[in-house]
Design a protein around this motif. Sequence first.
Motif, PDB file in Angstrom:
ATOM      1  N   GLY A   8      -2.979   7.126   8.517  1.00  0.00           N
ATOM      2  CA  GLY A   8      -4.137   6.282   8.786  1.00  0.00           C
ATOM      3  C   GLY A   8      -4.820   5.893   7.493  1.00  0.00           C
ATOM      4  N   SER A   9      -5.879   5.149   7.596  1.00  0.00           N
ATOM      5  CA  SER A   9      -6.650   4.722   6.436  1.00  0.00           C
ATOM      6  C   SER A   9      -8.075   4.446   6.888  1.00  0.00           C
ATOM      7  CB  SER A   9      -6.037   3.473   5.784  1.00  0.00           C
ATOM      8  OG  SER A   9      -6.057   2.383   6.703  1.00  0.00           O
ATOM      9  N   THR A  22       2.167   4.740   1.031  1.00  0.00           N
ATOM     10  CA  THR A  22       2.248   5.435   2.312  1.00  0.00           C
ATOM     11  C   THR A  22       2.921   6.775   2.091  1.00  0.00           C
ATOM     12  OG1 THR A  22       4.386   4.401   2.840  1.00  0.00           O
ATOM     13  CG2 THR A  22       2.387   3.286   3.625  1.00  0.00           C
ATOM     14  N   TYR A  29      -2.387   4.173   2.968  1.00  0.00           N
ATOM     15  CA  TYR A  29      -2.053   4.568   4.333  1.00  0.00           C
ATOM     16  C   TYR A  29      -1.338   5.907   4.234  1.00  0.00           C
ATOM     17  CZ  TYR A  29      -0.884   3.723   9.247  1.00  0.00           C
ATOM     18  OH  TYR A  29      -0.797   3.791  10.617  1.00  0.00           O
ATOM     19  N   ARG A  85       0.827  -1.192   0.000  1.00  0.00           N
ATOM     20  CA  ARG A  85       0.000   0.000   0.000  1.00  0.00           C
ATOM     21  C   ARG A  85       0.870   1.253   0.000  1.00  0.00           C
ATOM     22  NH1 ARG A  85      -4.275  -0.317   4.753  1.00  0.00           N
ATOM     23  NH2 ARG A  85      -2.325  -0.581   5.911  1.00  0.00           N
TER      24      ARG A  85
END
Length: 322
Positions: free
Chosen positions: A299-300, A255, A286, A253
């Motif tokens: 965060g997500s 970031t 994220y 993911r």
Amino acid sequence: MTLRAHWQARTLRWLQQRIPPSRHYSLNLKSVFIFPSWFGWGYLLMCGCLFILGTNYQNNLMLLLCYFLLALMLITLFTSYQNFARLTIRATPVKPVYAGEPAMLALMVRTDADEKPVHGQIEVTWWQQPAPLTVDLDSHPPHFSLPYVTQTRGIIKLPRVTISSLFPLGLYRCWTHLDFQQTLTVYPRPIPCQVTLYPEDDEGSDTSSEQPGHDDFYALRGYQVGEPLQRIAWKNIAKGGDWVSKTFSQPQRQTGCLRMSGGEPVETALGKLAFQVIALSEQGAYFGLHLGHIKVPLGSGDAHKHQCLCALARFPGLGAVP
């Protein structure tokens, strides 16, 4: 301040004391106002003319008609108030919207079970705004929504809601001004742009890497006892090769943090950030958000998306981003 604005501010202060803010109202003598409508004033003028004609010509039938019409108007006064004062109105929290979209204030109108039902139509609108919403209490469901047009981002305290009724004969207008303590969060209007993530400590381009997963074939490695049979490379074994198992990978993911672009108007930069927040949230990324002294940690998820959009809505300032 103009005379009209001064009068409105003074009226709102008086309403603040007479009808305090609340999420739930049961109308009563303190919160209901009643006054003859334009039709009612014409009705009274007609009664006055009948009285003058009846007295001048000594016509008892004309005087009797005048007294009957006045008695009917007096009875209508109590009927109008009793019907309107039986209303109980409750508001639910209004949901955030993007700039330019209408917000919906959901209202529920009902009466107590031990009281008679409320009849007629009511008109619902915002404080001193035209184009009211007409609700038929005899056929309309108890739930309805009042739209509020938004133009710019920010945290907006919704104005009072004006509810009025002309039931039953239109001779009197009953109305009230209710403050449901509703605060509306208006997110910036999303502006399509390229998504750019920066590392938390230093600005740079966004990065992504491979991590073990089960999406795409990555490589072959020696078989280890206990691994699932579906990962064994059976074709390689059938050709006389060694026992090997397949490994898979999936992209890690994204970031990083979102930052405002320099040299752009503030509203344009915030609109682009809003678009990037929505895009990254849909991808499950994220990420965090840095707006000068305002920082949203990494965060997500849906809650994190709304936290970032709220920070954009609250961001002060005009002009261009340095």
